[in-house]
Design an enzyme around this catalytic site. Structure first.
Site, PDB file in Angstrom:
ATOM      1  N   GLY A  49      44.401  72.035  42.931  1.00 41.10           N
ATOM      2  CA  GLY A  49      43.496  71.941  44.084  1.00 41.10           C
ATOM      3  C   GLY A  49      42.820  70.592  44.290  1.00 41.10           C
ATOM      4  O   GLY A  49      41.954  70.465  45.156  1.00 41.10           O
ATOM      5  N   TRP A  97      43.967  67.666  45.553  1.00 39.58           N
ATOM      6  CA  TRP A  97      44.191  67.080  46.885  1.00 39.58           C
ATOM      7  C   TRP A  97      43.436  67.885  47.952  1.00 39.58           C
ATOM      8  O   TRP A  97      42.910  67.312  48.901  1.00 39.58           O
ATOM      9  CB  TRP A  97      45.694  67.056  47.215  1.00 39.58           C
ATOM     10  CG  TRP A  97      46.424  65.877  46.639  1.00 39.58           C
ATOM     11  CD1 TRP A  97      46.119  65.204  45.497  1.00 39.58           C
ATOM     12  CD2 TRP A  97      47.576  65.227  47.193  1.00 39.58           C
ATOM     13  NE1 TRP A  97      47.014  64.179  45.292  1.00 39.58           N
ATOM     14  CE2 TRP A  97      47.917  64.171  46.315  1.00 39.58           C
ATOM     15  CE3 TRP A  97      48.356  65.429  48.321  1.00 39.58           C
ATOM     16  CZ2 TRP A  97      49.006  63.323  46.551  1.00 39.58           C
ATOM     17  CZ3 TRP A  97      49.451  64.585  48.558  1.00 39.58           C
ATOM     18  CH2 TRP A  97      49.760  63.547  47.682  1.00 39.58           C
ATOM     19  N   ASP A 120      56.589  79.915  47.619  1.00 43.14           N
ATOM     20  CA  ASP A 120      57.607  78.927  47.240  1.00 43.14           C
ATOM     21  C   ASP A 120      58.083  78.247  48.524  1.00 43.14           C
ATOM     22  O   ASP A 120      58.652  78.919  49.403  1.00 43.14           O
ATOM     23  CB  ASP A 120      58.752  79.701  46.559  1.00 43.14           C
ATOM     24  CG  ASP A 120      59.900  78.796  46.157  1.00 43.14           C
ATOM     25  OD1 ASP A 120      59.963  77.635  46.615  1.00 43.14           O
ATOM     26  OD2 ASP A 120      60.755  79.268  45.390  1.00 43.14           O
ATOM     27  N   LYS A 131      55.367  63.162  48.079  1.00 39.73           N
ATOM     28  CA  LYS A 131      55.732  62.534  46.802  1.00 39.73           C
ATOM     29  C   LYS A 131      57.216  62.766  46.532  1.00 39.73           C
ATOM     30  O   LYS A 131      57.735  63.844  46.786  1.00 39.73           O
ATOM     31  CB  LYS A 131      54.926  63.151  45.662  1.00 39.73           C
ATOM     32  CG  LYS A 131      55.275  62.536  44.314  1.00 39.73           C
ATOM     33  CD  LYS A 131      54.349  62.987  43.228  1.00 39.73           C
ATOM     34  CE  LYS A 131      54.660  64.404  42.802  1.00 39.73           C
ATOM     35  NZ  LYS A 131      53.693  64.895  41.824  1.00 39.73           N
TER      36      LYS A 131
HETATM   37  C1  LIG Z   1      51.497  67.542  40.638  1.00 41.80           C
HETATM   38  S1  LIG Z   1      51.168  69.199  40.990  1.00 41.80           S
HETATM   39  C2  LIG Z   1      50.132  69.094  42.417  1.00 41.80           C
HETATM   40  C3  LIG Z   1      48.748  68.616  42.134  1.00 41.80           C
HETATM   41  C4  LIG Z   1      47.824  68.766  43.321  1.00 41.80           C
HETATM   42  N1  LIG Z   1      48.196  67.852  44.401  1.00 41.80           N
HETATM   43  C5  LIG Z   1      46.391  68.510  42.951  1.00 41.80           C
HETATM   44  O1  LIG Z   1      45.867  67.434  43.296  1.00 41.80           O
HETATM   45  O2  LIG Z   1      45.766  69.372  42.336  1.00 41.80           O
HETATM   46  C6  LIG Z   1      52.687  69.751  41.674  1.00 41.80           C
HETATM   47  C7  LIG Z   1      52.687  71.191  42.148  1.00 41.80           C
HETATM   48  O3  LIG Z   1      53.875  71.461  42.900  1.00 41.80           O
HETATM   49  C8  LIG Z   1      54.091  72.849  42.804  1.00 41.80           C
HETATM   50  N2  LIG Z   1      55.429  73.215  43.289  1.00 41.80           N
HETATM   51  C9  LIG Z   1      56.619  72.868  42.755  1.00 41.80           C
HETATM   52  N3  LIG Z   1      57.624  73.429  43.436  1.00 41.80           N
HETATM   53  C10 LIG Z   1      57.067  74.148  44.441  1.00 41.80           C
HETATM   54  C11 LIG Z   1      57.595  74.978  45.476  1.00 41.80           C
HETATM   55  N4  LIG Z   1      58.909  75.181  45.605  1.00 41.80           N
HETATM   56  N5  LIG Z   1      56.729  75.558  46.335  1.00 41.80           N
HETATM   57  C12 LIG Z   1      55.394  75.381  46.190  1.00 41.80           C
HETATM   58  N6  LIG Z   1      54.832  74.605  45.227  1.00 41.80           N
HETATM   59  C13 LIG Z   1      55.651  74.007  44.360  1.00 41.80           C
HETATM   60  C14 LIG Z   1      53.879  73.115  41.317  1.00 41.80           C
HETATM   61  O4  LIG Z   1      53.645  74.481  41.059  1.00 41.80           O
HETATM   62  C15 LIG Z   1      52.687  72.225  41.010  1.00 41.80           C
HETATM   63  O5  LIG Z   1      51.481  72.943  41.025  1.00 41.80           O
END
Ligand SMILES: C[S@@+](CC[C@H](N)C(=O)[O-])C[C@H]1O[C@@H](n2cnc3c(N)ncnc32)[C@H](O)[C@@H]1O
Length: 210
Positions: free
Chosen positions: A55, A57, A91, A156
């Site tokens: 959370g 961002w 997802d 990203k």
């Molecule tokens: C680096 S973290 C994000 C951090 C977030 N921006 C923050 O500031 O707290 C990456 C996130 O991408 C999510 N993610 C990966 N594949 C995904 C998908 N297919 N659908 C939704 N979320 C996904 C992961 O569960 C993970 O929580």
């Protein structure tokens, strides 16, 4: 050795800063640094945050949009609530997740779509990089479905194969596209952020074709 020392210090610095400022993740600083350079999010905006857990961002985006703005975040993982932010579990590679967002944000009504999605790391760089490209392609589709004409997009992605094709695709859809590595990203990291501004009017460009 000195590099490792420097990286440790940098990680510690952002960890302390995140704690001090009440951010849930150090990644919050990446969005703050992107915002400082590109001014992507404005007060009152409707922002959709893909891969939002835990959370960080969404916390930054909420501060930037203020009381009149809207934040909807989605992740595979559950996210602890933030006041006046809507979190969904889903997802983003599944059509039903886009529909869940559309139930809250009407088609073509979002101002900004941001994606910090990362694949589960396998340890094999080419596999992880290909997955990261795929997640970014899903984010582009989501952005096209939700953004107003003129809307902005941040994504990203890991550097490597097929990045240029992805860039070419985004270049066709947005008026201004840049790549940026925020100082808060680890120096050793291959992650980069694509910053795309001003979604083009696809209706108009289609009309021009015929
Ligand atoms: C680096 S973290 C994000 C951090 C977030 N921006 C923050 O500031 O707290 C990456 C996130 O991408 C999510 N993610 C990966 N594949 C995904 C998908 N297919 N659908 C939704 N979320 C996904 C992961 O569960 C993970 O929580």
């Amino acid at each position: 050795m000195a590099t490792r020392w420097y990286l440790e210090k940098k990680r510690e610095h952002y960890y302390k800063q995140a704690k001090k400022n009440g951010y849930r993740a150090r990644s919050a600083f990446k969005l703050l640094q992107i915002q400082k350079k590109f001014e992507i999010i404005k007060p009152g905006d409707v922002v959709v945050d893909l891969g939002a857990a835990p959370g960080g961002w969404s916390q930054v985006a909420k501060k930037l949009v203020g009381d009149s703005g809207t934040i909807v975040g989605i992740d595979l993982l559950p996210i602890d609530p933030i006041r006046d932010v809507t979190f969904l579990k889903g997802d983003m590679t599944k059509a039903e997740s886009l529909q869940k967002i559309k139930d809250i944000v009407d088609d073509k009504k979002a101002d900004v779509v941001i994606s910090d999605m990362s694949p589960d790391m396998s340890g094999n760089y080419s596999v992880d990089q290909a997955r990261s490209i795929y997640l970014c392609q899903q984010a582009v589709k989501t952005a096209e479905a939700l953004l107003k004409v003129g809307g902005n997009f941040i994504c990203k992605v890991f550097a490597g194969e097929d990045l240029q094709d992805l860039r070419n695709d985004i270049n066709k859809k947005f008026k201004m596209v840049k790549q940026f590595s925020p100082p808060a990203s680890r120096k050793s990291s291959s992650e980069i952020f694509i910053i795309a501004r001003f979604l083009k009017n696809s209706q108009i460009s289609r009309e021009k074709v015929y």
